[in-house]
Structure formats: C-alpha cells, structure tokens
Write an enzyme that holds these catalytic residues in place. Structure first.
Site, PDB file in Angstrom:
ATOM      1  CG  HIS A 626     -10.226  -9.072  23.597  1.00  0.00           C
ATOM      2  ND1 HIS A 626      -9.967 -10.631  24.196  1.00  0.00           N
ATOM      3  CD2 HIS A 626      -9.959  -8.423  24.671  1.00  0.00           C
ATOM      4  CE1 HIS A 626      -8.825  -9.819  25.638  1.00  0.00           C
ATOM      5  NE2 HIS A 626      -8.766  -8.794  25.381  1.00  0.00           N
ATOM      6  CG  LEU A 627     -10.560  -5.609  17.627  1.00  0.00           C
ATOM      7  CD1 LEU A 627      -8.824  -5.170  17.288  1.00  0.00           C
ATOM      8  CD2 LEU A 627     -11.864  -5.408  16.250  1.00  0.00           C
TER       9      LEU A 627
END
Length: 722
Positions: A626-627
């Site tokens: 995830h960013l």
C-alpha cells in the site's frame, strides 16, 4: 496502520479526571501533584484548601467551585486535601459524571514517616509543622476511613511506600489528553492485618504538643508477643504448606488479562485451573503460585474454589496475597522465576504488574528484554534472564522474568478482540501454556547445566514444537512475536515487517535477493490481514473504502498521522510489501502512483494549504502493498511518538517516484534500516532537533522554512502549483 485498536466514543476520549489525594499531613500529596504537573501530558489544576483564598487557607466550598471551573475548561483536577473521612469526600465525588472520572490516590504511608516529615518541615502552606504536627497527624489517622469504589470512585490506587508513589507519578504523568485508565482498586493491602509485623500504632494522647521537640514526637505502643505469634500463624496459613522451602523451583504469576485487559474473570479462572492441572500432570517437584495484591481479589477466590473442586495439590499450586516483586523479602517465599503481564511492546510503564516489575528490576530488565525480543504477540511469552546486578535478583533471588501477553477485551488497548471470547479463550489458553512451558524449559536447562538426572518429570520433548530445546535466554523470533492493534485500516508506520527478517532489513535488502524471497514466505498474523481482506473483498468494507478499481482500492487511514492521510492498496494477491515487488510489477507501481496523485490533487484543490507526499514504508507491518498519501502538516492526535514521526520523515519512507525510478533502472528497490525509526526528532522543513513530540508539533505550526530541496525535486511533493 498503527493506532488504537477499537474506537473509543467521542465522549470517552474527552473525559477529564478528578484525582482526590487521600492522606494525612506529611504523606506527600503536594509533592505528588508537583511531580506529575512537572511532566504531565494533559493539563492539570491543583486545588489546595491551604492556598485557595489568594494564597491563604480557605473553605471546602471554594475548592469545589475552583474544581468545577477547571473541569469546565477541560482540565483535570487534583484535590489536594487530606480527605481521610468519607464525609469529606462526598461532595468532590459528585463532580463525576459522563465526562468526568473521579479517582482516588491513597497515600497510605507509615505514620512514622508522615509525622517525621510534618514536624521537620518549615514554611508549610498551611503552617502545620513542628511538634504540633505530630498530634494533628495522630488525630487524623484515628478517624481514617479508606475510600471504596462504592463511594462513586471509578479508580482507587493505594500507595504504601515511596516506590508505589513513584509508579503512580509515572502513570498520571504519562496520561495523554485522550487516555483513560482502567477502573478498579489497585495496590490495596490488608490494612488491619496483624501480619504486618512492626506496624505503627497511633500516638498516645500528648499534652502541650506545641512544646514537643521533633526528635521526641514519636510515642509508639509496643506490639505484644501474642500478637506477633498470631501474625506469624496467619502468615503461614496464607502462604500454604512448606512455604519456606527454597529448593523447589517456583513460578509466581499474576492473573493474565483480567485487570487492564478486562477479560471475564469466570472464564479466566477456568482456564488458569485447566492449564495449571495440565502442566502439573507433566512435572514433579515444582510450584506454581498465583499472586494478587489484595485479600479481596475476585480472581483468587474463583481460582481457589475451582482448584479445590478438582483436588489440585496445594503443595504444588496455591494462591498468595502480596507484591509479586517482594515475595521473598516480605513473605519468605523464594521464587526464582516470576511472570509479567506485559504489553505488546515489552516496555516499562503503564500501571499494575508490568510497571511494578520493571521498576523493581531496574534498568537491567529493560536492557535484558531488548536483547531477547522487541515485541510480543498475544498468546506468547518470552524468557528474559535477569543479570545479577538487577535489584530484583539481588534482593529477591529472581533469576528470570517471563513476559507473557494475553488477549485483550478493552477497546482502549491494542489487539482488541471485540468481545470474541471464542478467540479470546483460545489465546488465554495459549498464554498460560506458553508461560508454564517456558518455566519448564528454565527448570530443565538448569538441571542440564548441573548435569543432574531430571527429577521433575518434564522433558523438553514434552513441550510444544515452538518451545522444544529453547534455552532460558532464547526467545521467539520477532517475526513470530509481532503483535498488532486490531481494527480496520490501521496504519503501520511504527511497526516491524512480519514477512521480513531483521537481518535483511539491516542490510538495506533488495527485492531480488534469495533472502528476501525466503522472507516473503513467512506467515502473517491475523491482525495483519485487514488491508489484505479489504483489497481482496472491498465490497465488504464499503464504509471505509472511497474508491474501487480493478487494480487498486483507496481508503482513509483510520488513525491518520496528518489532516489528510489516505492509503492506496494494490488488489494483486501475493504482493505483501515492497520486498515482493519485481520489475514485472512496474506498471502496477505506476498505476498506484497515478491514483494517489489524482487524490492528492483533488484534496489540494479543495484546500490550497495542503501539501502531500506519496510513499511507502520500507518495512510495513500489515500485509498487502500500500502507498501512503499524507499531508505534510502532520496535524493529528494519532501522531504520538518518535516512531510515528520518523516513519514518514526519514529514509525509512521511500518516495513513490523514487521507487518507480529504481525499479526501472535496477529492477529492485532499496529498503532502509528500521534503526531510522529511533533517530532524533527533526523538523521536516528546517531540520531543527526537538526533545519530544509536543515540542516538535508546536514548532511545526510556526515553522515557515521552505521544504527541503531534496523534496522539492522530481515532484516528490504535491502542491497547488504542481
């Protein structure tokens, strides 16, 4: 994402506290208030009747009025009066309500100490000093009524010595504006027991107290020989048979999870007896001792009853009332091993058993714990050998502490199980099983070291696979110990990666190494699955998800570390973190970046003051790549500690564009060392150093220095002009 598990209600998170000090003159009430206020994390107001009227003595009604005004301003209040009688406490207890918790701190120190302080002090606010003070203290103590929860208190803490007081100072100093403490009585001892040999009797009536010299202020009644004998007999009855025997390996342990973690007492007592019986059926000539501080302990009563029903051998398992850190010096019971009801970080602090054991063992336990483990997961335990320099080793003969973490049913604490007792009971069984097996491994290892034939009936092969062969100073690998706060969409900025070995992190590993490939095969704990479940089944999490596509899911971080904090999750199965990314995933990285950039620009267009940075943590703790899309104001109550800050403002945070560039040019991504999380706090704009988070936050609000040139390059920051 890190953050508190469970969601406290808005009302609970805003609760203020009325802390009523209870104790005679000289017990240290004012000193306690000053010590807490010196380093407190929440605003406190001290209400003292000796100074309430413009520095002079006033009335009780003035104190009530001042306390009420402070509470309306959202400040917590110390009631610095003697408050030794219930009648004196009633009106202050009535200040409690849905937004106010009323606590009592009972400074039940020896009368001799209070008198000594009172007669020797000078310049006292209430002018109570010299020989007169001795008679006043004596008179007050004769009318002493210890507070009870039934009066309306939500929490009562009893302090019998300076160590207890210091622990209480630490507890209230570290209490943040939105933190709450568990309810109940803590630290109470059987105050009227004749077992307390050497107890001070009240002073005899003294004529002309003002003429008494301080050195002659103590007139102590002698305790009769019969009373001493009766006290010893009661002590022997409480401690059980053959208590003085020091040649039997003995483990003293508290009830796990039933205090701060609020586990059901009835269910916990059943589990304790079952696990004790199972362990004692495998071993011979060892003792297990369940310890609690108060004779009124509900847990001791329940366990004692259940143990009697199945005829558990009272020579091998019995209950004891006392301080687990002073069982030898105060009770004559030699326990070479004691268990600590630890927190998942294995840190000192907080309250209860954990704080008491770390305090009694000194810095030596903290250092030894760091060498053995960094974190602990629910249901597991870890052995920590105490060095001989530890006060707990020197004074009590404790050679090992076993930290154990049980299940949590308190929504204000990590790993909240949402009252899932099927899971909770399973974890509590595992907690006691792990604790007893580790105790068994210490015993077996000691036998092996002494080259004696095992007499205790416990073979290492009898232990579970994960304990077999473990030496006393071994510990469960961090990747298996990791505990996590459970709840939807928790951020991971201050945690270690479940799927990555610490060695590979320290090397700044790359994604195509065999070591990394091996690390990705490691299992993830249940608490790490939330983001993965959201990515795989976003329709089941519609309340938190704000965008769904074939490749990504976008959601708000439940515990944001800034005004705006979003997560962009990949929906590709098998990509748990950056260590799993290969060159064939380059298109996916670009897609995630494009989605993040779109949302950052939308948020900036709505609020031009916002500036965003997009990036990944080098070593996340939650499964599913995830960013982060995080605004650079870092204005959030959830940003609380050094790890929170450094996970976004050191090389530990890898900018999305840099990750894409490295993958294009090298086919791999450099992931930086977790040691960066413990570096000093520095402003992300001017790079000035700050001692703590509150000071840093205060500086950030005022700092007008342009962002670092390294951040302004290559579009790492998203602004209104980007």
């Amino acid at each position: 994402m890190e953050g508190e598990s469970g969601q406290p209600s808005k009302e609970e998170s805003r609760k203020v506290i009325v802390l009523m000090l209870v104790g005679p003159p000289g017990s240290g009430k004012t000193t306690f208030c000053n010590d807490v206020m010196r380093s407190a994390r929440r605003p406190w107001v001290r209400v003292c009747q000796d100074t309430i009227a413009n520095g002079k003595a006033g009335t009780k009604s003035q104190c009530l009025k001042s306390a009420t005004e402070a509470l309306k301003d959202g400040k917590s209040v110390f009631i610095d009066r003697c408050n030794l009688e219930q009648e004196q406490r009633i009106d202050f207890v009535k200040l409690g309500g849905s937004l106010v918790d009323v606590h009592a701190l009972v400074l039940d120190l020896p009368a001799k100490l209070c008198i000594s302080r009172s007669v020797k002090r000078t310049g006292h606010e209430g002018n109570l000093q010299g020989g007169r003070a001795a008679a006043v203290v004596n008179r007050m103590l004769q009318k002493k009524e210890l507070p009870k929860l039934a009066e309306g208190f939500s929490r009562i803490t009893f302090c019998q010595n300076e160590s207890d007081v210091q622990i209480a100072v630490n507890v209230y100093s570290e209490l943040g504006p939105q933190d709450n403490l568990p309810s109940g009585c803590f630290g109470q001892k059987k105050s009227d027991s004749k077992v307390q040999l050497g107890i001070m009797r009240f002073l005899k009536k003294v004529e002309n107290p003002d003429k008494i010299a301080p050195e002659n202020a103590f007139v102590v009644e002698k305790i009769s020989d019969n009373e001493v004998t009766e006290g010893k007999e009661e002590l022997e009855r409480n401690l059980g048979p053959e208590i003085s025997s020091s040649d039997v390996p003995t483990l003293a342990f508290p009830s796990i999870s039933t205090a701060d973690f609020q586990f059901n007492h009835e269910k916990a007592s059943v589990i304790i007896v079952e696990e004790v019986e199972k362990f004692l059926n495998k071993v011979k000539n060892v003792r297990l001792v369940l310890v609690d501080l108060t004779h009124a302990s509900h847990m001791l009563s329940l366990v004692r009853s259940k143990a009697a029903k199945i005829n558990l051998d009272s020579n091998k398992f019995f209950m004891l009332v006392g301080d687990i850190t002073r069982l030898y010096s105060e009770k004559g019971l030699r326990c070479t091993v004691i268990a600590n009801a630890a927190n998942w970080r294995l840190k000192a602090g907080g309250g209860g058993v954990n704080a008491a054991i770390f305090s009694a063992a000194g810095q030596a336990l903290e250092s030894a714990t760091r060498e053995c483990a960094g974190t602990l997961s629910p249901g597991r335990s870890v052995i920590v050998p105490l060095p001989p320099s530890s006060p707990l080793y020197e004074r009590e003969g404790v050679t090992h502490v076993i930290h154990v973490l049980g299940p949590n049913m308190n929504p204000q604490r990590p790993n909240f199980l949402h009252n899932d007792y099927a899971k909770g009971c399973k974890i509590l069984h595992e907690s006691y099983s792990s604790l007893f097996e580790n105790f068994g491994s210490i015993v077996s290892s000691k036998l092996a070291t002494q080259k004696e034939k095992p007499e205790y009936g416990l073979q290492l092969s009898d232990l579970h696979d994960d304990c077999a062969g473990r030496k006393p100073n071994d510990h469960i690998p961090n990747s298996e110990q990791k505990s996590k706060r459970e709840g939807c969409y928790q951020s991971e900025s201050n945690k270690k990666c479940k799927g990555t070995s610490s060695a590979s992190v320290q090397k700044g590993f790359t994604s195509n190494t065999s070591e990394t490939a091996e690390s990705t095969k490691k299992s993830w704990g249940s608490w790490t699955q939330v983001l993965y479940d959201t990515a795989m089944h976003p329709d089941s999490h519609k309340n938190g998800v704000i965008e769904i596509s074939n490749d990504t899911v976008v959601l708000n971080d439940l515990y944001p570390k800034a005004k705006k904090h979003l997560l962009v999750l990949t929906r590709v199965n098998g990509l748990d973190h950056l260590a799993d990314v290969r060159k064939e995933h380059l298109h996916l990285l670009k897609t995630m970046h494009a989605v993040a950039l779109k949302w950052a620009k939308e948020l900036v267009s709505a609020d031009a003051s916002l500036v965003f940075r997009l990036g990944y943590h080098s070593v996340p703790s939650m499964r599913q790549l995830h960013l982060h899309v995080i605004s650079q104001d870092f204005d959030s109550t959830h940003l609380k500690n050094k790890k929170h800050w450094n996970s976004f403002n050191t090389g530990f945070f890898r900018d999305s564009l840099d990750v894409i560039e490295e993958m294009e040019s090298c086919g791999q991504v450099t992931l930086n060392d977790e040691k960066l999380l413990s570096t000093e706090l520095r402003c992300h704009r001017c790079r000035s150093a700050h001692p703590n988070i509150p000071r840093l936050k205060a500086h950030i609000v005022k700092c007008q220095t342009p962002f670092l040139a390294s951040l302004l390059q290559n579009g790492r920051l998203v602004t209104g002009t980007t």
